[in-house]
Design a protein around this motif. Sequence first.
Motif, PDB file in Angstrom:
ATOM      1  N   LEU A   1       0.810  -1.219   0.000  1.00  8.95           N
ATOM      2  CA  LEU A   1       0.000   0.000   0.000  1.00  8.95           C
ATOM      3  C   LEU A   1       0.843   1.268   0.000  1.00  8.95           C
ATOM      4  O   LEU A   1       0.314   2.370  -0.199  1.00  8.95           O
ATOM      5  CB  LEU A   1      -0.935  -0.001   1.208  1.00  8.95           C
ATOM      6  CG  LEU A   1      -2.097  -0.998   1.121  1.00  8.95           C
ATOM      7  CD1 LEU A   1      -2.871  -1.044   2.423  1.00  8.95           C
ATOM      8  CD2 LEU A   1      -3.018  -0.620  -0.033  1.00  8.95           C
ATOM      9  N   ALA A   2       2.113   1.133   0.216  1.00  5.13           N
ATOM     10  CA  ALA A   2       2.986   2.309   0.275  1.00  5.13           C
ATOM     11  C   ALA A   2       3.490   2.687  -1.105  1.00  5.13           C
ATOM     12  O   ALA A   2       4.687   2.870  -1.319  1.00  5.13           O
ATOM     13  CB  ALA A   2       4.151   2.049   1.228  1.00  5.13           C
ATOM     14  N   ASP A   3       2.585   2.791  -2.041  1.00  6.95           N
ATOM     15  CA  ASP A   3       2.938   3.178  -3.408  1.00  6.95           C
ATOM     16  C   ASP A   3       1.755   3.896  -4.027  1.00  6.95           C
ATOM     17  O   ASP A   3       0.626   3.383  -3.981  1.00  6.95           O
ATOM     18  CB  ASP A   3       3.296   1.938  -4.223  1.00  6.95           C
ATOM     19  CG  ASP A   3       3.666   2.281  -5.659  1.00  6.95           C
ATOM     20  OD1 ASP A   3       4.846   2.318  -5.992  1.00  6.95           O
ATOM     21  OD2 ASP A   3       2.716   2.528  -6.450  1.00  6.95           O
ATOM     22  N   PRO A   4       1.984   5.070  -4.597  1.00  6.17           N
ATOM     23  CA  PRO A   4       0.870   5.876  -5.117  1.00  6.17           C
ATOM     24  C   PRO A   4       0.089   5.185  -6.221  1.00  6.17           C
ATOM     25  O   PRO A   4      -1.143   5.280  -6.265  1.00  6.17           O
ATOM     26  CB  PRO A   4       1.555   7.154  -5.620  1.00  6.17           C
ATOM     27  CG  PRO A   4       2.998   6.804  -5.746  1.00  6.17           C
ATOM     28  CD  PRO A   4       3.279   5.743  -4.749  1.00  6.17           C
TER      29      PRO A   4
END
Lengths: 114, 114
Positions: free
Chosen positions: A31-34
Amino acid sequence: MTDRTPGRSHRAAPVLTHPDDVPLLTALTALADPVRIQLVRTLADHPDWSLSCSNFDVPVGRAAKSHHFAVLRAAGLVEQRDDGPKRLNRLRREEFDARFPGLLDLALRDDEVS
Amino acid sequence: MTDRTPGRSHRAAPVLTHPDDVPLLTALTALADPVRIQLVRTLADHPDWSLSCSNFDVPVGRAAKSHHFAVLRAAGLVEQRDDGPKRLNRLRREEFDARFPGLLDLALRDDEVS
DNA sequence: CGCACTGTATGATGCTCATCGAACACTCTG
DNA sequence: CAGAGTGTTCGATGAGCATCATACAGTGCG
Protein backbone atom coordinates in the motif's frame (compact mmCIF):
# COMPACT_ATOMS: atom_id res chain seq x y z
CA MET A 1 3.14 -29.95 -18.29
CA THR A 2 2.41 -27.69 -15.38
CA ASP A 3 -0.70 -26.53 -13.63
CA ARG A 4 -2.96 -24.33 -15.64
CA THR A 5 -5.92 -22.19 -14.90
CA PRO A 6 -8.82 -22.66 -17.30
CA GLY A 7 -8.05 -19.43 -19.09
CA ARG A 8 -4.66 -18.09 -19.93
CA SER A 9 -1.59 -19.52 -18.32
CA HIS A 10 1.22 -17.47 -19.80
CA ARG A 11 4.27 -19.65 -19.88
CA ALA A 12 4.63 -21.98 -16.90
CA ALA A 13 3.08 -19.55 -14.44
CA PRO A 14 1.23 -21.47 -11.74
CA VAL A 15 -2.42 -20.90 -11.02
CA LEU A 16 -3.12 -17.48 -9.59
CA THR A 17 -2.79 -17.68 -5.84
CA HIS A 18 -4.39 -15.42 -3.26
CA PRO A 19 -2.84 -15.82 0.19
CA ASP A 20 -4.61 -15.30 3.48
CA ASP A 21 -1.66 -15.23 5.85
CA VAL A 22 0.04 -12.11 4.57
CA PRO A 23 2.83 -10.67 6.73
CA LEU A 24 2.29 -7.18 8.01
CA LEU A 25 5.26 -5.78 6.14
CA THR A 26 4.00 -7.18 2.86
CA ALA A 27 0.66 -5.47 3.30
CA LEU A 28 2.16 -2.13 4.28
CA THR A 29 4.69 -2.23 1.46
CA ALA A 30 2.00 -3.05 -1.05
CA LEU A 31 0.00 0.00 0.00
CA ALA A 32 2.99 2.31 0.28
CA ASP A 33 2.94 3.18 -3.41
CA PRO A 34 0.87 5.88 -5.12
CA VAL A 35 0.10 3.82 -8.21
CA ARG A 36 -1.08 0.84 -6.19
CA ILE A 37 -3.19 3.05 -3.93
CA GLN A 38 -4.83 4.43 -7.04
CA LEU A 39 -5.46 0.93 -8.38
CA VAL A 40 -7.06 -0.14 -5.12
CA ARG A 41 -9.24 2.95 -5.00
CA THR A 42 -10.41 2.53 -8.55
CA LEU A 43 -11.17 -1.08 -7.79
CA ALA A 44 -13.20 -0.06 -4.76
CA ASP A 45 -15.34 2.20 -6.92
CA HIS A 46 -16.45 -0.55 -9.28
CA PRO A 47 -18.33 -3.82 -8.88
CA ASP A 48 -16.39 -7.05 -8.49
CA TRP A 49 -15.02 -8.49 -11.73
CA SER A 50 -16.13 -5.49 -13.70
CA LEU A 51 -12.66 -4.22 -14.53
CA SER A 52 -9.90 -5.81 -16.54
CA CYS A 53 -6.33 -4.61 -16.04
CA SER A 54 -6.36 -2.39 -19.11
CA ASN A 55 -9.32 -0.47 -17.73
CA PHE A 56 -7.24 1.12 -15.00
CA ASP A 57 -5.92 4.52 -15.88
CA VAL A 58 -2.58 4.90 -14.15
CA PRO A 59 0.41 6.82 -15.46
CA VAL A 60 2.58 3.79 -16.13
CA GLY A 61 3.02 1.35 -18.99
CA ARG A 62 1.49 -2.10 -19.32
CA ALA A 63 4.51 -3.86 -17.88
CA ALA A 64 4.60 -1.79 -14.71
CA LYS A 65 0.86 -2.10 -14.31
CA SER A 66 1.11 -5.85 -14.55
CA HIS A 67 3.83 -5.79 -11.91
CA HIS A 68 1.71 -3.70 -9.54
CA PHE A 69 -1.20 -6.10 -9.87
CA ALA A 70 1.11 -8.96 -9.00
CA VAL A 71 2.22 -7.12 -5.86
CA LEU A 72 -1.37 -6.41 -4.85
CA ARG A 73 -2.28 -10.02 -5.46
CA ALA A 74 0.65 -11.27 -3.38
CA ALA A 75 -0.48 -8.99 -0.58
CA GLY A 76 -3.95 -10.49 -0.62
CA LEU A 77 -5.54 -7.24 -1.71
CA VAL A 78 -6.73 -8.23 -5.14
CA GLU A 79 -8.13 -11.40 -6.63
CA GLN A 80 -7.75 -12.03 -10.32
CA ARG A 81 -9.62 -14.32 -12.64
CA ASP A 82 -9.05 -15.01 -16.31
CA ASP A 83 -11.93 -14.46 -18.65
CA GLY A 84 -10.98 -15.02 -22.24
CA PRO A 85 -8.12 -12.73 -23.15
CA LYS A 86 -8.84 -10.46 -20.19
CA ARG A 87 -7.85 -10.72 -16.58
CA LEU A 88 -10.65 -9.52 -14.36
CA ASN A 89 -10.11 -8.09 -10.90
CA ARG A 90 -11.86 -7.96 -7.59
CA LEU A 91 -10.94 -6.21 -4.35
CA ARG A 92 -10.69 -8.70 -1.52
CA ARG A 93 -12.38 -6.39 0.93
CA GLU A 94 -13.60 -8.78 3.60
CA GLU A 95 -10.63 -11.10 3.40
CA PHE A 96 -8.11 -8.33 3.74
CA ASP A 97 -10.14 -6.62 6.41
CA ALA A 98 -10.22 -9.82 8.41
CA ARG A 99 -6.44 -9.97 8.31
CA PHE A 100 -5.76 -6.25 8.83
CA PRO A 101 -8.85 -4.57 10.26
CA GLY A 102 -9.15 -0.94 9.28
CA LEU A 103 -6.15 -0.80 6.99
CA LEU A 104 -8.06 -0.95 3.75
CA ASP A 105 -10.55 1.58 5.08
CA LEU A 106 -7.66 3.93 5.71
CA ALA A 107 -6.32 3.52 2.21
CA LEU A 108 -9.73 4.23 0.76
CA ARG A 109 -10.90 6.89 3.20
CA ASP A 110 -8.10 9.38 2.90
CA ASP A 111 -8.22 11.66 -0.11
CA GLU A 112 -4.74 13.16 0.02
CA VAL A 113 -2.45 10.28 -0.87
CA SER A 114 0.69 12.35 -0.76
CA MET B 1 21.78 32.79 15.03
CA THR B 2 18.95 30.46 14.34
CA ASP B 3 16.22 28.94 16.44
CA ARG B 4 17.42 26.57 19.07
CA THR B 5 15.81 24.16 21.40
CA PRO B 6 16.96 24.45 25.01
CA GLY B 7 19.09 21.35 24.72
CA ARG B 8 21.19 20.33 21.80
CA SER B 9 20.74 21.95 18.44
CA HIS B 10 23.31 20.27 16.23
CA ARG B 11 24.47 22.71 13.64
CA ALA B 12 21.69 24.93 12.28
CA ALA B 13 19.04 22.23 12.57
CA PRO B 14 15.69 23.85 13.33
CA VAL B 15 13.70 22.94 16.39
CA LEU B 16 12.34 19.40 16.28
CA THR B 17 9.02 19.47 14.52
CA HIS B 18 6.17 17.02 14.85
CA PRO B 19 3.61 17.38 12.07
CA ASP B 20 -0.08 16.63 12.40
CA ASP B 21 -1.11 16.61 8.75
CA VAL B 22 0.93 13.66 7.57
CA PRO B 23 0.15 12.31 4.08
CA LEU B 24 -1.05 8.74 3.95
CA LEU B 25 1.91 7.59 1.91
CA THR B 26 4.35 9.05 4.42
CA ALA B 27 2.74 7.13 7.25
CA LEU B 28 2.63 3.85 5.34
CA THR B 29 6.20 4.21 4.13
CA ALA B 30 7.40 4.97 7.64
CA LEU B 31 5.83 1.77 8.94
CA ALA B 32 6.88 -0.37 5.99
CA ASP B 33 10.29 -1.11 7.45
CA PRO B 34 11.20 -3.84 9.92
CA VAL B 35 13.62 -1.73 11.94
CA ARG B 36 11.14 1.10 12.34
CA ILE B 37 8.36 -1.31 13.30
CA GLN B 38 10.64 -2.66 15.97
CA LEU B 39 11.44 0.84 17.24
CA VAL B 40 7.75 1.68 17.44
CA ARG B 41 6.97 -1.52 19.28
CA THR B 42 9.76 -1.04 21.77
CA LEU B 43 8.56 2.49 22.31
CA ALA B 44 5.04 1.25 22.96
CA ASP B 45 6.31 -1.05 25.67
CA HIS B 46 7.88 1.70 27.73
CA PRO B 47 6.62 4.84 29.43
CA ASP B 48 6.81 8.15 27.62
CA TRP B 49 10.24 9.81 27.67
CA SER B 50 11.80 6.81 29.38
CA LEU B 51 13.99 5.79 26.45
CA SER B 52 16.81 7.60 24.74
CA CYS B 53 17.81 6.59 21.23
CA SER B 54 20.74 4.50 22.38
CA ASN B 55 18.43 2.36 24.48
CA PHE B 56 16.82 0.78 21.44
CA ASP B 57 18.35 -2.50 20.45
CA VAL B 58 18.09 -2.75 16.69
CA PRO B 59 20.59 -4.43 14.39
CA VAL B 60 21.89 -1.26 12.77
CA GLY B 61 24.53 1.31 13.58
CA ARG B 62 24.04 4.67 15.27
CA ALA B 63 23.77 6.59 12.01
CA ALA B 64 21.04 4.39 10.61
CA LYS B 65 19.17 4.44 13.88
CA SER B 66 19.27 8.22 13.90
CA HIS B 67 17.92 8.22 10.36
CA HIS B 68 15.05 5.92 11.28
CA PHE B 69 14.05 8.14 14.17
CA ALA B 70 14.00 11.11 11.82
CA VAL B 71 11.66 9.22 9.49
CA LEU B 72 9.37 8.27 12.37
CA ARG B 73 9.36 11.84 13.57
CA ALA B 74 8.52 13.18 10.11
CA ALA B 75 5.65 10.71 9.95
CA GLY B 76 4.26 12.02 13.21
CA LEU B 77 4.81 8.72 14.97
CA VAL B 78 7.44 9.77 17.47
CA GLU B 79 8.08 12.90 19.46
CA GLN B 80 11.58 13.71 20.59
CA ARG B 81 12.85 15.96 23.31
CA ASP B 82 16.39 16.83 24.25
CA ASP B 83 17.48 16.17 27.80
CA GLY B 84 21.11 16.90 28.35
CA PRO B 85 23.19 14.83 25.98
CA LYS B 86 20.31 12.42 25.40
CA ARG B 87 17.35 12.62 23.10
CA LEU B 88 14.29 11.17 24.75
CA ASN B 89 11.41 9.66 22.83
CA ARG B 90 7.69 9.30 23.13
CA LEU B 91 5.18 7.47 20.94
CA ARG B 92 2.54 9.87 19.68
CA ARG B 93 -0.24 7.38 20.19
CA GLU B 94 -3.30 9.58 20.37
CA GLU B 95 -2.11 12.08 17.81
CA PHE B 96 -1.28 9.44 15.23
CA ASP B 97 -4.42 7.51 15.99
CA ALA B 98 -6.47 10.63 15.41
CA ARG B 99 -4.90 11.01 11.98
CA PHE B 100 -4.90 7.31 10.99
CA PRO B 101 -7.31 5.39 13.20
CA GLY B 102 -6.31 1.80 13.73
CA LEU B 103 -3.04 1.93 11.86
CA LEU B 104 -0.82 2.09 14.91
CA ASP B 105 -2.87 -0.63 16.58
CA LEU B 106 -2.19 -2.84 13.59
CA ALA B 107 1.53 -2.21 13.73
CA LEU B 108 1.57 -3.05 17.43
CA ARG B 109 -0.95 -5.87 17.42
CA ASP B 110 0.56 -8.17 14.88
CA ASP B 111 3.44 -10.32 16.08
CA GLU B 112 4.70 -11.66 12.77
CA VAL B 113 6.25 -8.62 11.11
CA SER B 114 7.50 -10.49 8.11
C1' DC C 1 39.95 22.22 30.43
C1' DG C 2 39.94 17.46 28.64
C1' DC C 3 37.45 13.39 28.06
C1' DA C 4 33.58 10.21 27.59
C1' DC C 5 29.01 9.91 25.96
C1' DT C 6 25.22 10.86 22.78
C1' DG C 7 23.39 11.88 18.59
C1' DT C 8 23.64 14.15 13.86
C1' DA C 9 25.57 15.19 9.17
C1' DT C 10 28.11 13.71 5.17
C1' DG C 11 29.83 10.86 1.56
C1' DA C 12 30.08 6.38 -0.36
C1' DT C 13 28.28 1.85 -1.32
C1' DG C 14 25.12 -1.64 -2.42
C1' DC C 15 20.55 -3.21 -2.98
C1' DT C 16 15.81 -2.95 -3.88
C1' DC C 17 12.35 -1.51 -6.75
C1' DA C 18 9.62 1.18 -10.20
C1' DT C 19 9.76 1.80 -14.91
C1' DC C 20 10.30 0.98 -19.84
C1' DG C 21 10.83 -1.33 -24.38
C1' DA C 22 10.55 -5.41 -26.62
C1' DA C 23 9.50 -10.12 -27.14
C1' DC C 24 6.38 -13.66 -26.12
C1' DA C 25 2.00 -16.24 -24.99
C1' DC C 26 -2.79 -16.77 -24.98
C1' DT C 27 -7.70 -15.73 -26.64
C1' DC C 28 -10.99 -14.53 -29.74
C1' DT C 29 -12.77 -13.01 -34.15
C1' DG C 30 -12.90 -12.52 -39.03
C1' DC D 1 -5.03 -19.33 -40.38
C1' DA D 2 -4.04 -14.34 -39.83
C1' DG D 3 -4.49 -10.48 -37.10
C1' DA D 4 -5.96 -7.67 -33.19
C1' DG D 5 -6.31 -7.35 -28.33
C1' DT D 6 -4.66 -8.45 -23.63
C1' DG D 7 -1.38 -9.35 -20.31
C1' DT D 8 3.15 -11.41 -18.72
C1' DT D 9 8.18 -11.97 -18.76
C1' DC D 10 12.82 -10.48 -19.55
C1' DG D 11 16.70 -7.39 -19.60
C1' DA D 12 18.24 -2.97 -18.74
C1' DT D 13 18.11 1.44 -16.57
C1' DG D 14 17.64 4.83 -13.10
C1' DA D 15 16.14 6.53 -8.64
C1' DG D 16 15.57 5.98 -3.98
C1' DC D 17 16.91 4.20 0.27
C1' DA D 18 19.09 1.55 4.03
C1' DT D 19 23.48 1.07 5.74
C1' DC D 20 28.18 2.05 7.20
C1' DA D 21 32.37 4.58 8.51
C1' DT D 22 33.90 8.79 9.58
C1' DA D 23 33.85 13.33 11.15
C1' DC D 24 31.54 16.70 13.76
C1' DA D 25 28.75 19.06 17.46
C1' DG D 26 26.72 19.35 21.68
C1' DT D 27 26.43 17.93 27.08
C1' DG D 28 28.12 16.81 31.40
C1' DC D 29 31.62 15.03 34.50
C1' DG D 30 36.23 14.62 36.44
